[in-house]
Design a protein around this motif. Structure first.
Motif, PDB file in Angstrom:
ATOM      1  N   SER A 122       0.838  -1.202   0.000  1.00 21.37           N
ATOM      2  CA  SER A 122       0.000   0.000   0.000  1.00 21.37           C
ATOM      3  C   SER A 122       0.872   1.250   0.000  1.00 21.37           C
ATOM      4  O   SER A 122       2.042   1.219   0.400  1.00 21.37           O
ATOM      5  N   THR A 123       0.281   2.343  -0.427  1.00 16.03           N
ATOM      6  CA  THR A 123       0.987   3.618  -0.426  1.00 16.03           C
ATOM      7  C   THR A 123       1.408   4.018   0.988  1.00 16.03           C
ATOM      8  O   THR A 123       2.444   4.655   1.165  1.00 16.03           O
ATOM      9  N   VAL A 130      -0.536  -0.021  -4.314  1.00 16.54           N
ATOM     10  CA  VAL A 130      -1.970   0.263  -4.368  1.00 16.54           C
ATOM     11  C   VAL A 130      -2.339   1.381  -3.398  1.00 16.54           C
ATOM     12  O   VAL A 130      -1.722   1.527  -2.345  1.00 16.54           O
ATOM     13  N   PRO A 131      -3.346   2.174  -3.769  1.00 16.10           N
ATOM     14  CA  PRO A 131      -3.778   3.256  -2.877  1.00 16.10           C
ATOM     15  C   PRO A 131      -4.389   2.721  -1.595  1.00 16.10           C
ATOM     16  O   PRO A 131      -4.879   1.594  -1.540  1.00 16.10           O
ATOM     17  N   PHE A 132      -4.355   3.534  -0.594  1.00 17.06           N
ATOM     18  CA  PHE A 132      -4.944   3.217   0.708  1.00 17.06           C
ATOM     19  C   PHE A 132      -6.041   4.242   0.931  1.00 17.06           C
ATOM     20  O   PHE A 132      -5.761   5.412   1.158  1.00 17.06           O
ATOM     21  N   ASP A 133      -7.276   3.802   0.830  1.00 13.84           N
ATOM     22  CA  ASP A 133      -8.393   4.748   0.887  1.00 13.84           C
ATOM     23  C   ASP A 133      -9.032   4.807   2.282  1.00 13.84           C
ATOM     24  O   ASP A 133      -8.626   4.100   3.199  1.00 13.84           O
ATOM     25  N   GLN A 167     -10.370   1.549   3.906  1.00 18.54           N
ATOM     26  CA  GLN A 167      -9.266   0.711   4.360  1.00 18.54           C
ATOM     27  C   GLN A 167      -8.633   1.285   5.631  1.00 18.54           C
ATOM     28  O   GLN A 167      -8.258   0.540   6.530  1.00 18.54           O
TER      29      GLN A 167
END
Length: 96
Positions: free
Chosen positions: A34-35, A67-70, A73
Motif C-alpha cells: 500500500s501507499t 496500491v492506494p490506501f483509501d 481501508q
C-alpha cells in the motif's frame, strides 16, 4: 490478483539484507504494497538520514504493485488495533 501484502518492515528487510529479506524477493511476483507502507519505508530512511537510492531502485526494478490506501481501508485498519495492539493509556500520550 496479488495474494501477498507486504509491509514496510518486509521491504526494508529485503533492501537492507536483513533476516527474512530473501523470502520477500521470492514472493514479489505475487505481492503488493500500500501507499501507506511505501511512505513508511521512505520515512524510515529519512529519519535515519539514509540515502533513498536503494529504495527507489527496489520499487523501480521489482515492479511490486503499489496500491492506494483509501478511507474505508484506513477505518478497517484502525479497527484492527483492538486485536493487534496492547491497550494504550490515552492520558499518557504526549508525556515525556
Amino acid at each position: 490478483m496479488s495474494s501477498v501484502v507486504m509491509d514496510a518492515s518486509a521491504i526494508l528487510a529485503a533492501i537492507l539484507g536483513e533476516a527474512g529479506g530473501d523470502a520477500v524477493f521470492d514472493r514479489l511476483d505475487d505481492a503488493l504494497i500500500s501507499t501507506v507502507n511505501v511512505a513508511e519505508v521512505y520515512t524510515y530512511a529519512t529519519i535515519r538520514e539514509m540515502a533513498t537510492a536503494a529504495i527507489d531502485a527496489f520499487f523501480a526494478e521489482t515492479g511490486i504493485e503499489i496500491v492506494p490506501f483509501d478511507q474505508p481501508q484506513a477505518i478497517a485498519a484502525g479497527r484492527l488495533a483492538s486485536v493487534t495492539r496492547r491497550p494504550v493509556c490515552h492520558s499518557a500520550i504526549g508525556r515525556a
